[in-house]
Write a protein that holds these residues in place. Sequence first.
Motif, mmCIF file in Angstrom:
data_model
loop_
_atom_site.group_PDB
_atom_site.id
_atom_site.type_symbol
_atom_site.label_atom_id
_atom_site.label_comp_id
_atom_site.label_asym_id
_atom_site.label_seq_id
_atom_site.Cartn_x
_atom_site.Cartn_y
_atom_site.Cartn_z
ATOM 1 N N VAL A 11 -8.253 35.748 -18.509
ATOM 2 C CA VAL A 11 -8.722 35.561 -17.140
ATOM 3 C C VAL A 11 -8.540 34.109 -16.718
ATOM 4 N N ALA A 12 -8.872 33.170 -17.602
ATOM 5 C CA ALA A 12 -8.749 31.749 -17.270
ATOM 6 C C ALA A 12 -7.303 31.346 -16.991
ATOM 7 N N VAL A 13 -6.377 31.796 -17.827
ATOM 8 C CA VAL A 13 -4.968 31.446 -17.610
ATOM 9 C C VAL A 13 -4.445 32.091 -16.332
ATOM 10 N N ASN A 14 -4.825 33.330 -16.084
ATOM 11 C CA ASN A 14 -4.395 33.975 -14.838
ATOM 12 C C ASN A 14 -4.952 33.230 -13.624
ATOM 13 N N TRP A 15 -6.183 32.769 -13.719
ATOM 14 C CA TRP A 15 -6.788 31.981 -12.645
ATOM 15 C C TRP A 15 -6.011 30.682 -12.437
ATOM 16 N N MET A 16 -5.591 30.055 -13.537
ATOM 17 C CA MET A 16 -4.854 28.789 -13.442
ATOM 18 C C MET A 16 -3.561 28.944 -12.645
ATOM 19 N N PHE A 57 -7.906 47.769 -25.292
ATOM 20 C CA PHE A 57 -9.072 47.883 -24.403
ATOM 21 C C PHE A 57 -9.512 46.509 -23.910
ATOM 22 N N ALA A 58 -9.434 45.515 -24.788
ATOM 23 C CA ALA A 58 -9.772 44.145 -24.383
ATOM 24 C C ALA A 58 -8.771 43.629 -23.359
ATOM 25 N N THR A 59 -7.507 43.946 -23.558
ATOM 26 C CA THR A 59 -6.479 43.546 -22.601
ATOM 27 C C THR A 59 -6.726 44.206 -21.246
ATOM 28 N N ALA A 60 -7.071 45.481 -21.265
ATOM 29 C CA ALA A 60 -7.369 46.192 -20.011
ATOM 30 C C ALA A 60 -8.596 45.592 -19.324
ATOM 31 N N ALA A 61 -9.614 45.256 -20.103
ATOM 32 C CA ALA A 61 -10.816 44.637 -19.522
ATOM 33 C C ALA A 61 -10.462 43.303 -18.867
ATOM 34 N N ALA A 62 -9.631 42.534 -19.518
ATOM 35 C CA ALA A 62 -9.207 41.257 -18.940
ATOM 36 C C ALA A 62 -8.415 41.487 -17.656
ATOM 37 N N GLY A 63 -7.613 42.533 -17.624
ATOM 38 C CA GLY A 63 -6.867 42.869 -16.410
ATOM 39 C C GLY A 63 -7.777 43.233 -15.254
ATOM 40 N N VAL A 64 -8.808 44.017 -15.546
ATOM 41 C CA VAL A 64 -9.771 44.401 -14.505
ATOM 42 C C VAL A 64 -10.509 43.161 -13.993
ATOM 43 N N LEU A 65 -10.958 42.322 -14.906
ATOM 44 C CA LEU A 65 -11.632 41.082 -14.487
ATOM 45 C C LEU A 65 -10.699 40.216 -13.642
ATOM 46 N N THR A 66 -9.448 40.124 -14.063
ATOM 47 C CA THR A 66 -8.464 39.340 -13.296
ATOM 48 C C THR A 66 -8.300 39.935 -11.903
ATOM 49 N N ASP A 71 -6.349 37.752 -8.325
ATOM 50 C CA ASP A 71 -5.403 38.320 -7.376
ATOM 51 C C ASP A 71 -4.837 39.592 -7.993
ATOM 52 N N PRO A 72 -4.828 40.690 -7.243
ATOM 53 C CA PRO A 72 -4.284 41.937 -7.803
ATOM 54 C C PRO A 72 -2.833 41.816 -8.283
ATOM 55 N N VAL A 73 -2.018 41.019 -7.621
ATOM 56 C CA VAL A 73 -0.623 40.857 -8.049
ATOM 57 C C VAL A 73 -0.572 40.229 -9.443
ATOM 58 N N ILE A 74 -1.395 39.208 -9.658
ATOM 59 C CA ILE A 74 -1.449 38.552 -10.974
ATOM 60 C C ILE A 74 -1.988 39.531 -12.011
ATOM 61 N N THR A 116 6.734 37.082 -21.334
ATOM 62 C CA THR A 116 6.949 35.981 -20.389
ATOM 63 C C THR A 116 7.807 36.415 -19.217
ATOM 64 N N LEU A 117 8.905 37.061 -19.496
ATOM 65 C CA LEU A 117 9.801 37.504 -18.432
ATOM 66 C C LEU A 117 9.114 38.502 -17.514
ATOM 67 N N ALA A 118 8.427 39.473 -18.091
ATOM 68 C CA ALA A 118 7.754 40.493 -17.276
ATOM 69 C C ALA A 118 6.686 39.864 -16.386
ATOM 70 N N PHE A 119 5.816 39.034 -16.958
ATOM 71 C CA PHE A 119 4.744 38.432 -16.162
ATOM 72 C C PHE A 119 5.309 37.557 -15.052
ATOM 73 N N GLN A 120 6.174 36.652 -15.421
ATOM 74 C CA GLN A 120 6.668 35.701 -14.415
ATOM 75 C C GLN A 120 7.462 36.396 -13.317
ATOM 76 N N TYR A 121 8.243 37.386 -13.670
ATOM 77 C CA TYR A 121 9.007 38.108 -12.655
ATOM 78 C C TYR A 121 8.072 38.859 -11.704
ATOM 79 N N LEU A 122 7.132 39.616 -12.265
ATOM 80 C CA LEU A 122 6.231 40.417 -11.436
ATOM 81 C C LEU A 122 5.271 39.554 -10.606
ATOM 82 N N ALA A 123 4.894 38.395 -11.134
ATOM 83 C CA ALA A 123 3.977 37.509 -10.419
ATOM 84 C C ALA A 123 4.704 36.613 -9.415
ATOM 85 N N GLY A 124 6.031 36.587 -9.484
ATOM 86 C CA GLY A 124 6.803 35.745 -8.574
ATOM 87 C C GLY A 124 6.852 34.289 -8.995
#
Length: 161
Positions: A11-16, A57-66, A71-74, A116-124
């Motif tokens: 969550v912190a890195v996504n916020w950054m 499940f932890a990854t999914a929880a972090a996604g929901v919190l994010t 931002d839903p896109v992130i 890295t490629l998937a995240f950065q591409y999808l997040a723009g």
Amino acid sequence: MWVALYVVAIVAVNWMFTAIAPWSTPLGDLYLANVVVGFIFVLRDYAQREVGHYILFATAAAGVLTWFMVDPVIAVASITAFILSETADWGVYSFLRRPLSQRILISAMIAVPLDTLAFQYLAGYLTPAAFMMEVVSKGFGVLMVWYILRARDRKLRITTA
């Protein structure tokens, strides 16, 4: 403990990515999150040792919190990237019968660039600078874990011999 740190770190890195302005470089924008994200891979390895495949499940929880905190896109980019990298990790951890330190290294060679490629591409946020820095950051984190585990394995072999 490791699972909680892992979720908070995601969550912190996504916020950054959204809260801290990037640096302009000749190869494109570079985000502070690109530099520190490698430590999430370290936390994930320890969290996965703690809870096994339930790490998803932890990854999914972090996604929901994010989703709710940033931002839903992130959140979508983050969840997609982690699912891809976790699938690669699962395959390596499940089918290779090698020491943990070797599985972490092999898994990272597949999961790090894919994630890295998937995240950065999808997040723009995909730029050559961001991609290279994030892969190096994650690689550094993975090498730290590999070195620690390898040293521990060697120490155990010496004491049991």
